[in-house]
Design an enzyme around this catalytic site. Sequence first.
Site, mmCIF file in Angstrom:
data_model
loop_
_atom_site.group_PDB
_atom_site.id
_atom_site.type_symbol
_atom_site.label_atom_id
_atom_site.label_comp_id
_atom_site.label_asym_id
_atom_site.label_seq_id
_atom_site.Cartn_x
_atom_site.Cartn_y
_atom_site.Cartn_z
ATOM 1 N N TYR A 147 44.086 47.532 39.333
ATOM 2 C CA TYR A 147 42.726 47.836 39.766
ATOM 3 C C TYR A 147 42.287 46.764 40.757
ATOM 4 O O TYR A 147 41.276 46.087 40.589
ATOM 5 C CB TYR A 147 41.765 47.952 38.584
ATOM 6 C CG TYR A 147 40.662 48.961 38.833
ATOM 7 C CD1 TYR A 147 40.955 50.329 38.897
ATOM 8 C CD2 TYR A 147 39.354 48.560 39.028
ATOM 9 C CE1 TYR A 147 39.958 51.255 39.146
ATOM 10 C CE2 TYR A 147 38.350 49.479 39.277
ATOM 11 C CZ TYR A 147 38.651 50.823 39.340
ATOM 12 O OH TYR A 147 37.662 51.745 39.592
ATOM 13 N N GLU A 195 39.138 42.551 46.100
ATOM 14 C CA GLU A 195 39.358 41.568 47.147
ATOM 15 C C GLU A 195 39.834 40.224 46.587
ATOM 16 O O GLU A 195 40.555 39.480 47.261
ATOM 17 C CB GLU A 195 38.082 41.380 47.973
ATOM 18 C CG GLU A 195 38.246 40.517 49.220
ATOM 19 C CD GLU A 195 39.276 41.081 50.202
ATOM 20 O OE1 GLU A 195 39.942 40.269 50.880
ATOM 21 O OE2 GLU A 195 39.412 42.323 50.284
ATOM 22 N N HIS A 243 41.990 39.828 44.093
ATOM 23 C CA HIS A 243 43.442 39.974 43.993
ATOM 24 C C HIS A 243 44.091 39.933 45.374
ATOM 25 O O HIS A 243 45.123 39.273 45.581
ATOM 26 C CB HIS A 243 43.805 41.311 43.346
ATOM 27 C CG HIS A 243 43.352 41.468 41.940
ATOM 28 N ND1 HIS A 243 42.504 42.487 41.546
ATOM 29 C CD2 HIS A 243 43.616 40.751 40.823
ATOM 30 C CE1 HIS A 243 42.285 42.397 40.252
ATOM 31 N NE2 HIS A 243 42.943 41.353 39.786
ATOM 32 N N SER A 258 35.794 40.900 39.601
ATOM 33 C CA SER A 258 36.580 41.144 38.406
ATOM 34 C C SER A 258 36.759 42.640 38.235
ATOM 35 O O SER A 258 35.832 43.417 38.523
ATOM 36 C CB SER A 258 35.873 40.564 37.173
ATOM 37 O OG SER A 258 36.486 41.000 35.980
#
Length: 261
Positions: free
Chosen positions: A3, A6, A8, A156
């Site tokens: 999922y 930005e 990640h 998150s």
Amino acid sequence: MGYLHEGHLSLIDHARNQSDAVVVSIFVNPIQFGPAEDLASYPRDLQRDRAAAQQRATDCLFVPSTTAMYSSDPTVRVGPGSLAAHLCGPYRPGHFEGVLTVVAKLFHMVEPDVAVFGRKDFQQARIITRMVQDLSFPLQIFVAPTIREPDGLAMSSRNSYLSPTERTAAARIPQGLEAAHRAFRAGVIRTSELVAEVRAILEIEPLIRIEYLEAVDPNTLEAVDLATGQTVFAVAVRIGSSRLIDNVLLADGIGADNVSE
């Protein structure tokens, strides 16, 4: 765990700056979830994740099945030791053992030279770094800055659980952390006073249920009575069904996390 947002994707950018090839693993790890936690409902969208990773020029997307990772429940697991006695550890028993076990397996499978983790999960990054040191993994750990929404909320995957009203309430978290930073810069070093400052801001919002507010040593994660610039102020709260965590170095505040390296 997928999922991708930005935050990640910024890790991919950091990896690209340090590596000839970038591998992104996506695996929702069942052994790091407690019995009453959100394994079944954790957000998943592999097609979207694949497209996002490709846009960031990922060389390999590694998406193992649960069977491939765990042919049976692992009898031997990697323990986090005393670093799990603080912050999230007491609230999520077994969580960091599950994290270290899956990360160790991924390191063996992928054999990276550098692995990049996000600073939002400060305790996780610290424990993984210590595992690499203590068990002599042949790689370097890089901890990348937290990426935030325009109002400061740390990105998150679990933010997707928030209703519009809850999302507004969540903005109190970075406001509280920034208040701790400002108080420290103004000369407040007693952590009990910093905690009280943040608590007053969070408790204005009735939807926020505080799990912990702690000022800790960045290496041992033990609570400290007097703060320095390197002290980490960490918070965990529950808003609705979501558990949100965040942290800052007191010398920096949340602004420094948004500066690209």
